[in-house]
Design a protein around this motif. Structure first.
Motif, PDB file in Angstrom:
ATOM      1  N   SER A 238       0.186   1.707  11.419  1.00 44.97           N
ATOM      2  CA  SER A 238       0.386   2.946  10.465  1.00 44.97           C
ATOM      3  C   SER A 238      -0.153   4.046  11.038  1.00 44.97           C
ATOM      4  CB  SER A 238      -0.503   2.547   9.333  1.00 44.97           C
ATOM      5  OG  SER A 238      -1.693   2.427   9.512  1.00 44.97           O
ATOM      6  N   GLY A 239       0.237   5.166  10.168  1.00 45.52           N
ATOM      7  CA  GLY A 239      -0.300   6.613  10.804  1.00 45.52           C
ATOM      8  C   GLY A 239      -1.607   6.919  10.727  1.00 45.52           C
ATOM      9  N   TYR A 240      -2.348   6.076   9.744  1.00 44.34           N
ATOM     10  CA  TYR A 240      -3.747   6.158   9.702  1.00 44.34           C
ATOM     11  C   TYR A 240      -4.409   5.600  11.129  1.00 44.34           C
ATOM     12  CZ  TYR A 240      -3.157   7.150   4.796  1.00 44.34           C
ATOM     13  OH  TYR A 240      -3.067   7.849   3.598  1.00 44.34           O
ATOM     14  N   ASP A 241      -3.662   4.645  11.443  1.00 47.83           N
ATOM     15  CA  ASP A 241      -4.313   3.734  12.454  1.00 47.83           C
ATOM     16  C   ASP A 241      -3.872   4.572  13.820  1.00 47.83           C
ATOM     17  OD1 ASP A 241      -5.527   1.873  14.279  1.00 47.83           O
ATOM     18  OD2 ASP A 241      -3.640   0.609  14.077  1.00 47.83           O
ATOM     19  N   ALA A 242      -2.877   5.277  14.043  1.00 46.29           N
ATOM     20  CA  ALA A 242      -2.534   6.277  15.241  1.00 46.29           C
ATOM     21  C   ALA A 242      -3.319   7.412  14.972  1.00 46.29           C
ATOM     22  CB  ALA A 242      -1.089   6.676  14.860  1.00 46.29           C
ATOM     23  N   PHE A 243      -3.729   7.949  13.842  1.00 46.16           N
ATOM     24  CA  PHE A 243      -4.609   8.998  14.003  1.00 46.16           C
ATOM     25  C   PHE A 243      -6.126   8.732  14.360  1.00 46.16           C
ATOM     26  CE2 PHE A 243      -7.470  11.931  11.807  1.00 46.16           C
ATOM     27  CZ  PHE A 243      -7.376  13.271  12.385  1.00 46.16           C
ATOM     28  N   LEU A 244      -6.439   7.461  13.931  1.00 43.72           N
ATOM     29  CA  LEU A 244      -8.011   6.805  14.457  1.00 43.72           C
ATOM     30  C   LEU A 244      -7.733   6.798  15.827  1.00 43.72           C
ATOM     31  CD1 LEU A 244     -10.610   5.812  13.741  1.00 43.72           C
ATOM     32  CD2 LEU A 244      -9.494   3.522  13.464  1.00 43.72           C
ATOM     33  N   MET A 245      -6.765   6.204  16.470  1.00 41.24           N
ATOM     34  CA  MET A 245      -6.767   5.887  17.721  1.00 41.24           C
ATOM     35  C   MET A 245      -6.803   7.322  18.636  1.00 41.24           C
ATOM     36  SD  MET A 245      -4.133   2.818  18.576  1.00 41.24           S
ATOM     37  CE  MET A 245      -2.794   3.453  17.584  1.00 41.24           C
ATOM     38  N   VAL A 246      -6.338   8.149  18.193  1.00 37.78           N
ATOM     39  CA  VAL A 246      -6.319   9.595  18.902  1.00 37.78           C
ATOM     40  C   VAL A 246      -7.544  10.245  18.725  1.00 37.78           C
ATOM     41  CG1 VAL A 246      -5.547  12.106  18.444  1.00 37.78           C
ATOM     42  CG2 VAL A 246      -3.854  10.240  18.326  1.00 37.78           C
TER      43      VAL A 246
ATOM     44  N   GLY B 166     -10.063  -4.301  20.617  1.00 37.38           N
ATOM     45  CA  GLY B 166      -9.448  -4.555  19.298  1.00 37.38           C
ATOM     46  C   GLY B 166      -8.032  -4.081  19.174  1.00 37.38           C
ATOM     47  N   GLU B 167      -7.662  -2.923  19.664  1.00 35.57           N
ATOM     48  CA  GLU B 167      -6.488  -2.241  19.475  1.00 35.57           C
ATOM     49  C   GLU B 167      -5.506  -3.019  20.406  1.00 35.57           C
ATOM     50  OE1 GLU B 167      -5.225  -0.359  17.409  1.00 35.57           O
ATOM     51  OE2 GLU B 167      -7.030   0.286  16.314  1.00 35.57           O
ATOM     52  N   ILE B 168      -6.015  -3.389  21.460  1.00 38.41           N
ATOM     53  CA  ILE B 168      -4.988  -4.130  22.481  1.00 38.41           C
ATOM     54  C   ILE B 168      -4.830  -5.513  21.988  1.00 38.41           C
ATOM     55  CG2 ILE B 168      -4.714  -5.126  24.575  1.00 38.41           C
ATOM     56  CD1 ILE B 168      -6.260  -3.127  25.855  1.00 38.41           C
ATOM     57  N   MET B 169      -5.863  -6.329  21.305  1.00 42.38           N
ATOM     58  CA  MET B 169      -5.510  -7.551  20.493  1.00 42.38           C
ATOM     59  C   MET B 169      -4.738  -7.455  19.401  1.00 42.38           C
ATOM     60  SD  MET B 169      -7.290  -9.909  22.024  1.00 42.38           S
ATOM     61  CE  MET B 169      -7.560 -11.214  20.898  1.00 42.38           C
ATOM     62  N   ARG B 170      -4.559  -6.389  18.814  1.00 39.33           N
ATOM     63  CA  ARG B 170      -3.657  -6.097  17.766  1.00 39.33           C
ATOM     64  C   ARG B 170      -2.201  -5.916  18.013  1.00 39.33           C
ATOM     65  NH1 ARG B 170      -4.116  -2.063  14.403  1.00 39.33           N
ATOM     66  NH2 ARG B 170      -3.448  -3.068  12.728  1.00 39.33           N
ATOM     67  N   TRP B 171      -1.946  -5.819  19.308  1.00 41.39           N
ATOM     68  CA  TRP B 171      -0.695  -5.739  19.659  1.00 41.39           C
ATOM     69  C   TRP B 171       0.152  -6.915  19.605  1.00 41.39           C
ATOM     70  CZ3 TRP B 171      -1.505  -2.372  24.936  1.00 41.39           C
ATOM     71  CH2 TRP B 171      -1.598  -0.987  24.332  1.00 41.39           C
ATOM     72  N   PHE B 172      -0.664  -7.929  19.750  1.00 39.95           N
ATOM     73  CA  PHE B 172      -0.123  -9.355  19.704  1.00 39.95           C
ATOM     74  C   PHE B 172      -0.264 -10.150  18.430  1.00 39.95           C
ATOM     75  CE2 PHE B 172      -1.923  -8.273  23.778  1.00 39.95           C
ATOM     76  CZ  PHE B 172      -0.789  -8.485  24.557  1.00 39.95           C
ATOM     77  N   PRO B 173       0.422 -10.738  17.799  1.00 39.64           N
ATOM     78  CA  PRO B 173       0.339 -11.380  16.530  1.00 39.64           C
ATOM     79  C   PRO B 173      -0.311 -12.538  16.434  1.00 39.64           C
ATOM     80  CG  PRO B 173       2.764 -11.297  17.283  1.00 39.64           C
ATOM     81  CD  PRO B 173       1.830 -10.833  18.281  1.00 39.64           C
TER      82      PRO B 173
ATOM     83  N   LEU C  88     -13.172  -7.367  16.233  1.00 38.59           N
ATOM     84  CA  LEU C  88     -13.637  -6.442  17.310  1.00 38.59           C
ATOM     85  C   LEU C  88     -13.801  -4.883  16.710  1.00 38.59           C
ATOM     86  CD1 LEU C  88     -11.897  -7.673  20.496  1.00 38.59           C
ATOM     87  CD2 LEU C  88     -14.173  -8.032  19.827  1.00 38.59           C
ATOM     88  N   LEU C  89     -12.788  -4.596  16.053  1.00 42.19           N
ATOM     89  CA  LEU C  89     -12.963  -3.260  15.316  1.00 42.19           C
ATOM     90  C   LEU C  89     -14.057  -2.988  14.534  1.00 42.19           C
ATOM     91  CD1 LEU C  89      -9.016  -2.234  14.696  1.00 42.19           C
ATOM     92  CD2 LEU C  89     -10.728  -1.387  16.645  1.00 42.19           C
ATOM     93  N   ALA C  90     -14.454  -4.343  13.692  1.00 31.41           N
ATOM     94  CA  ALA C  90     -15.555  -4.154  12.819  1.00 31.41           C
ATOM     95  C   ALA C  90     -16.749  -4.094  13.440  1.00 31.41           C
ATOM     96  CB  ALA C  90     -15.205  -5.306  11.882  1.00 31.41           C
TER      97      ALA C  90
END
Length: 404
Positions: free
Chosen positions: A55-63, A120-127, A136-138
């Protein structure tokens, strides 16, 4: 008499100078960090982190976290001595720089929290890895919260001393945990072998060895499970019922299980934990006596970091990073433009140094030769004098013989 003219600094420059002082930078970074923690927490606890997409929230968090990563990279690969680093006077190599970076516990924490976030973000790329990625994000969010303790160490010497006490006693804590782990595993294996010798399920065996002893330290003794009998209806001795999973097996050798439990509670709760409390009290007393000194050191370190670091806090720190990149390219282009002239000057300077060394060696050699000649002449003169004295003695003897 000459008149003294007062110079008035413009208001905008005064405000900019105030905002760029180390103290102002610290409070600005602290405020933005609190805002970041709030946003990260909001994304995690709300439905802004979907399991099926980004989502956009997730994208802004990654930035935002990306700006933290860029700042840590800048800290790691920055020049040996910064241009405005008035605190550093000795240049260091890259290896020494990396070693110096990881001497700080806060830098280790930065590395761990950013690594957990990236994984955590890399793991979320895979279903199949989205659930693990969220875990991992927690953990990353938890480390980000712990990292905020560094800001509390600067607020005052009292709070700073408490934070330092926590980190100083971690080494004693790990030593006590190692000792306690030996006792815990020894009791867990013995109790499991006595109470449930016929249980072969790996999960049940691991739970009996580790899970039950850990919670018994905190007061959950599992006495109902240890004293269970078939008449209670909570366990069974029938192998068919046990294999079907309807009831767990009843414990055996209950009396010896209670004896081992008493010994374990005496060692863990009474002896080891009280020793740890005494060690913690001693360490706290020592640190409290030097609270002002520890706080002054932390304040100096933070002042140095804010003075040499970028002027803008994350995520606006990306502007400072772009400025550094542009200045680096400009300096390289400017250096390439006048590189030929600098090379000629360096060659000429090297030639002059070579001539100076040769001249010095020639003068030194001539001086040594002159000294050697003088020494030889002095030795020859001394030898002539010695021969003259000897000849005089011989003549005097001959005269005495002739006179007699």
């Amino acid at each position: 008499m000459a008149m003294l003219h007062s110079y008035s600094i413009p208001k905008g420059i005064k405000e900019w100078m105030f905002l760029t002082t180390p103290r102002s930078r610290f409070w600005t970074n602290a405020a933005m960090y609190v805002l970041f923690l709030g946003y990260f927490s909001y994304v995690m606890v709300s439905d802004k982190l979907p399991e099926t997409s980004y989502s956009g929230y997730d994208a802004f968090l990654m930035v935002w976290v990306g700006t933290f990563i860029l700042e840590e990279i800048r800290e790691l690969v920055k020049p040996c001595c910064a241009v405005n680093d008035v605190f550093a006077s000795v240049s260091r190599g890259r290896r020494a720089q990396v070693k110096q970076y990881f001497t700080s516990a806060w830098n280790y924490m930065n590395f761990v929290q950013l690594l957990l976030f990236v994984l955590g973000e890399i793991m979320r790329w895979f279903p199949e890895g989205r659930s693990a990625g969220r875990i991992l994000l927690a953990f990353s969010l938890f480390v980000f919260y712990i990292r905020f303790l560094q800001n509390l160490t600067i607020v005052g010497s009292n709070i700073g001393a408490k934070v330092i006490m926590i980190f100083k006693t971690l080494f004693d804590f790990f030593a006590m945990v190692a000792i306690l782990l030996v006792v815990l595993i020894g009791y867990g294996v013995a109790a499991q072998a006595l109470l449930f010798p016929h249980v072969t399920d790996p999960k049940s065996v691991a739970a009996g060895i580790f899970f039950r002893p850990v919670f018994q330290i905190y007061g959950e003794l599992f006495l109902d499970e240890i004293n269970a009998t078939p008449s209670d209806g909570t366990c069974s001795t029938n192998e068919t019922v046990i294999l079907l999973g309807d009831l767990p097996p009843c414990p055996q050798h209950r009396e010896w299980g209670i004896v081992f439990l008493v010994i374990y509670m005496v060692l863990s709760n009474i002896l080891l934990l009280n020793i740890f409390i005494a060690m913690f009290s001693t360490a706290c007393e020592l640190i409290q006596n030097k609270a002002d000194l520890h706080w002054s050191l932390q304040y100096y370190t933070m002042t140095k970091q804010c003075f040499n670091g970028p002027r803008l806090p994350p995520p606006f720190i990306i502007i400072s990073h772009l400025r550094l990149v542009i200045r680096s390219f400009w300096q390289r282009w400017k250096g390439a433009k006048i590189g030929g002239q600098l090379h000629e000057k360096e060659k000429r300077l090297e030639s002059m140094k070579m001539e100076e060394r040769c001249s010095y060696n020639y003068v030194l050699r001539k001086r040594n030769e002159k000294t050697d000649n003088s020494n030889a002449r002095i030795l020859a003169l001394l030898k002539d004098i010695e021969n003259s004295i000897k000849e005089g003695d011989d003549i005097e003897k001959d005269d005495l013989i002739f006179a007699s």
